[in-house]
Design an enzyme around this catalytic site. Structure first.
Site, short mmCIF file in Angstrom:
data_model
loop_
_atom_site.label_atom_id
_atom_site.label_comp_id
_atom_site.label_asym_id
_atom_site.label_seq_id
_atom_site.Cartn_x
_atom_site.Cartn_y
_atom_site.Cartn_z
N ARG A 128 -2.97 4.83 -2.14
CA ARG A 128 -3.09 3.56 -1.61
C ARG A 128 -2.64 2.40 -2.73
O ARG A 128 -1.99 1.49 -2.42
CB ARG A 128 -4.38 3.36 -1.24
CG ARG A 128 -4.48 1.86 -0.62
CD ARG A 128 -5.89 1.76 -0.04
NE ARG A 128 -6.35 0.48 0.36
CZ ARG A 128 -6.32 -0.24 1.42
NH1 ARG A 128 -5.76 0.17 2.44
NH2 ARG A 128 -6.87 -1.59 1.48
N HIS B 137 0.73 -1.19 0.11
CA HIS B 137 0.13 -0.01 -0.19
C HIS B 137 0.71 1.19 0.07
O HIS B 137 1.57 1.59 0.68
CB HIS B 137 -0.99 0.04 1.08
CG HIS B 137 -2.06 -0.91 1.06
ND1 HIS B 137 -2.55 -1.55 2.08
CD2 HIS B 137 -2.84 -1.22 -0.27
CE1 HIS B 137 -3.75 -2.45 1.52
NE2 HIS B 137 -3.55 -2.35 0.33
N SER C 26 0.61 -0.16 7.54
CA SER C 26 0.38 0.58 8.60
C SER C 26 -1.01 1.29 8.47
O SER C 26 -1.44 1.35 7.50
CB SER C 26 1.54 2.06 8.67
OG SER C 26 0.89 2.86 7.73
N TYR C 27 -1.57 1.80 9.67
CA TYR C 27 -1.19 2.00 10.95
C TYR C 27 -2.00 1.19 12.05
O TYR C 27 -3.08 0.83 11.44
CB TYR C 27 -1.19 3.43 11.54
CG TYR C 27 -2.38 4.26 11.19
CD1 TYR C 27 -3.34 4.22 12.41
CD2 TYR C 27 -2.63 4.63 9.96
CE1 TYR C 27 -4.80 4.96 11.97
CE2 TYR C 27 -3.88 5.50 9.86
CZ TYR C 27 -4.99 5.40 10.87
OH TYR C 27 -5.82 6.21 10.75
N GLU D 253 0.30 -4.48 11.44
CA GLU D 253 -0.02 -2.77 11.09
C GLU D 253 0.96 -2.17 11.91
O GLU D 253 0.90 -2.40 13.10
CB GLU D 253 -1.32 -2.53 11.49
CG GLU D 253 -2.40 -3.10 10.89
CD GLU D 253 -2.72 -2.58 9.25
OE1 GLU D 253 -2.11 -1.63 8.95
OE2 GLU D 253 -3.28 -3.31 8.62
N ARG E 69 0.82 4.61 0.61
CA ARG E 69 0.85 5.72 1.50
C ARG E 69 1.42 5.31 2.60
O ARG E 69 2.04 5.92 3.59
CB ARG E 69 -0.42 6.24 1.76
CG ARG E 69 -1.62 5.28 2.12
CD ARG E 69 -2.93 5.91 2.28
NE ARG E 69 -3.96 5.00 2.27
CZ ARG E 69 -5.20 5.24 2.69
NH1 ARG E 69 -5.67 6.30 2.19
NH2 ARG E 69 -6.10 4.25 2.95
N GLU E 70 1.63 4.07 2.96
CA GLU E 70 1.79 3.25 4.08
C GLU E 70 3.67 3.55 4.26
O GLU E 70 4.23 2.43 4.29
CB GLU E 70 1.37 1.99 4.25
CG GLU E 70 0.02 2.20 4.51
CD GLU E 70 -0.67 0.85 4.45
OE1 GLU E 70 -0.09 -0.32 4.65
OE2 GLU E 70 -2.19 0.88 4.22
N ASN F 24 -3.70 -5.41 -2.27
CA ASN F 24 -4.17 -6.20 -1.33
C ASN F 24 -5.45 -6.55 -1.36
O ASN F 24 -6.03 -7.27 -0.16
CB ASN F 24 -3.63 -5.70 0.01
CG ASN F 24 -3.15 -6.76 1.18
OD1 ASN F 24 -2.66 -7.77 0.76
ND2 ASN F 24 -3.53 -6.66 2.37
ZN LIG Z 1 -2.14 -1.43 4.18
#
Ligand SMILES: [Zn+2]
Length: 442
Positions: free
Chosen positions: A250, A199, A322-323, A396, A201-202, A267
């Site tokens: 994402r 993902h 995250s998160y 996470e 942005r994590e 995912n």
């Molecule tokens: Zn994620």
């Protein structure tokens, strides 16, 4: 703007520094508690009026409070008496602030750089661009115990890199790595698979994953009986886009035909109960794609994992996200029990215990579908359902929502170190389990 509990820390830090010359002794034993029930607000405000606690951050419905050692039990009694629960965010404020200060000092004093010609370690004071990650991996590949290989290319033609930290005796590695290991290496090592960055942005996910690679490579005792496979950046296109255009992107960068919205949630794209708890709508954040494995990124990951699993010794898979600070075990697609649930919970708890020992960070072991939300087509369910991997988790990472996806880079190092501690405990357990089993069988 909402006040998050972390924000007050800066204010407090400045205040305390001003009155005590950077000495936090006056805050020894002070704790930070968080109350998330709207019903508790009135009582908390009353207790503050009585001077029993200090509200240091709040939203309309929540309160974050500082409690001194002398009033802690009285405040607890009042809250519990009225049926309100709280969680302890900081155990000891003096230690906490000192640690934060030490971290900052260390980061400022440490000269870090990552260029095309020299990138000896992954950065700890700032998030790395995809290009910097590639520079680091290029340097890492010079290590004879590490193989760095592209397992495929993204939809915009970027490499998806897999790092293999090879198992084997410490003998001969000592010159490079001083860590000694007295055990003898096993003749049939086990394999673990770690996935980061699916993902976009994590950002903390690839950052921690790269730190893990770096630390594990340096410690031959960890990998003596383990082949560690790591994909630090599973979604390079999305990651680059989160740097250039949309910080909170994402998905991948698939151009969806017939829609103005781009991207597939990688995912949700795996072929195990594909479609339950995922969206058909391309504009959704959890758009599953036109069919299972429609995306080159998931195809590449699948093929590499199948190859590793075909050797018959893949014991553990962890996907880093995250998160939330939770360690989730499958299933995500159904509330039913997955095989080995009890073992996964038990091993997860040893992770949590060790991960807490460095900075007091608390992770919870939970079930994906029952305690988080239903989701299907994820790496973890596929790994459990198709590969039959015994231990499967989605971790996470930090934090619990104060900063969310936009976690400050100062957290890279502490988050990585605590995860490394937890992970080492998990590795040790699965290795020793294997030894026990062998003894019984033999
Ligand atoms: Zn994620």
């Amino acid at each position: 703007m909402m006040w998050r509990w972390q924000h007050w820390m800066v204010v407090l830090l400045v205040t305390v520094a001003a009155v005590s010359g950077n000495n936090y002794e006056g805050l020894a034993g002070h704790q930070i508690w968080s109350l998330e029930s709207e019903l508790a607000v009135e009582l908390v405000d009353q207790l503050q009026a009585q001077g029993l606690l200090d509200v240091v951050a709040h939203t309309e419905r929540t309160r974050t409070v500082r409690v001194t050692p002398e009033f802690a039990s009285l405040v607890q009694k009042e809250l519990h008496g009225a049926g309100h629960n709280y969680s302890v965010k900081v155990e000891d404020l003096a230690k906490h602030l000192q640690k934060e200060k030490d971290e900052k000092t260390r980061q400022i004093h440490r000269a870090e750089s990552c260029t095309a010609t020299s990138c000896p370690f992954p950065l700890t004071y700032s998030y790395m661009t995809f290009q910097q990650m590639e520079w680091y991996l290029k340097e890492l590949a010079k290590n004879p115990w590490v193989e760095v290989r592209s397992i495929g290319r993204s939809i915009l033609d970027r490499d998806i890199w897999m790092v293999h930290i090879k198992s084997g005796e410490c003998k001969g590695r000592k010159e490079l790595y001083p860590n000694r290991c007295r055990r003898r290496a096993s003749s049939k090592p086990m394999a673990v698979w770690l996935e980061g960055g699916i993902h976009a942005r994590e950002w903390i996910s690839p950052a921690v994953t790269l730190q893990l690679i770096h630390q594990i490579t340096k410690d031959c005792c960890v990998t003596q009986d383990l082949d560690v496979y790591v994909v630090p950046m599973a979604n390079p296109d999305g990651y680059v886009y989160s740097w250039t255009t949309d910080r909170f992107w994402r998905k991948n960068r698939r151009s969806n035909s017939g829609s103005t919205c781009d991207g597939v949630d990688l995912n949700r794209n795996w072929d195990y109960h594909f479609g339950v708890g995922a969206s058909d709508e391309p504009c959704s954040q959890v758009y599953k794609g036109t069919k299972a494995f429609s995306e080159p990124e998931t195809q590449a990951l699948r093929d590499a994992m199948l190859q590793v699993a075909s050797k018959g010794n893949l014991k553990l898979m962890i996907a880093f996200h995250s998160y939330g600070q939770v360690l989730m075990y499958p299933w995500g697609w159904t509330a039913d029990k997955a095989p080995d649930q009890q073992d996964m919970v038990r091993l997860g708890k040893s992770f949590v215990m060790k991960a807490k020992s460095n900075y007091g960070t608390h992770y919870r072991v939970i079930n994906a579908a029952n305690d988080f939300y239903f989701a299907s087509g994820s790496t973890d369910d596929w790994s459990k359902g198709v590969l039959k991997t015994k231990y499967v988790y989605t971790l996470e990472l930090r934090d619990e929502g104060g900063h969310g996806f936009d976690l400050p880079a100062t957290k890279i190092l502490p988050n990585s170190m605590e995860v490394l501690a937890g992970l080492k405990a998990v590795f040790r357990k699965i290795i020793s389990k294997k030894r026990t089993t062998n003894t019984v069988v033999l």
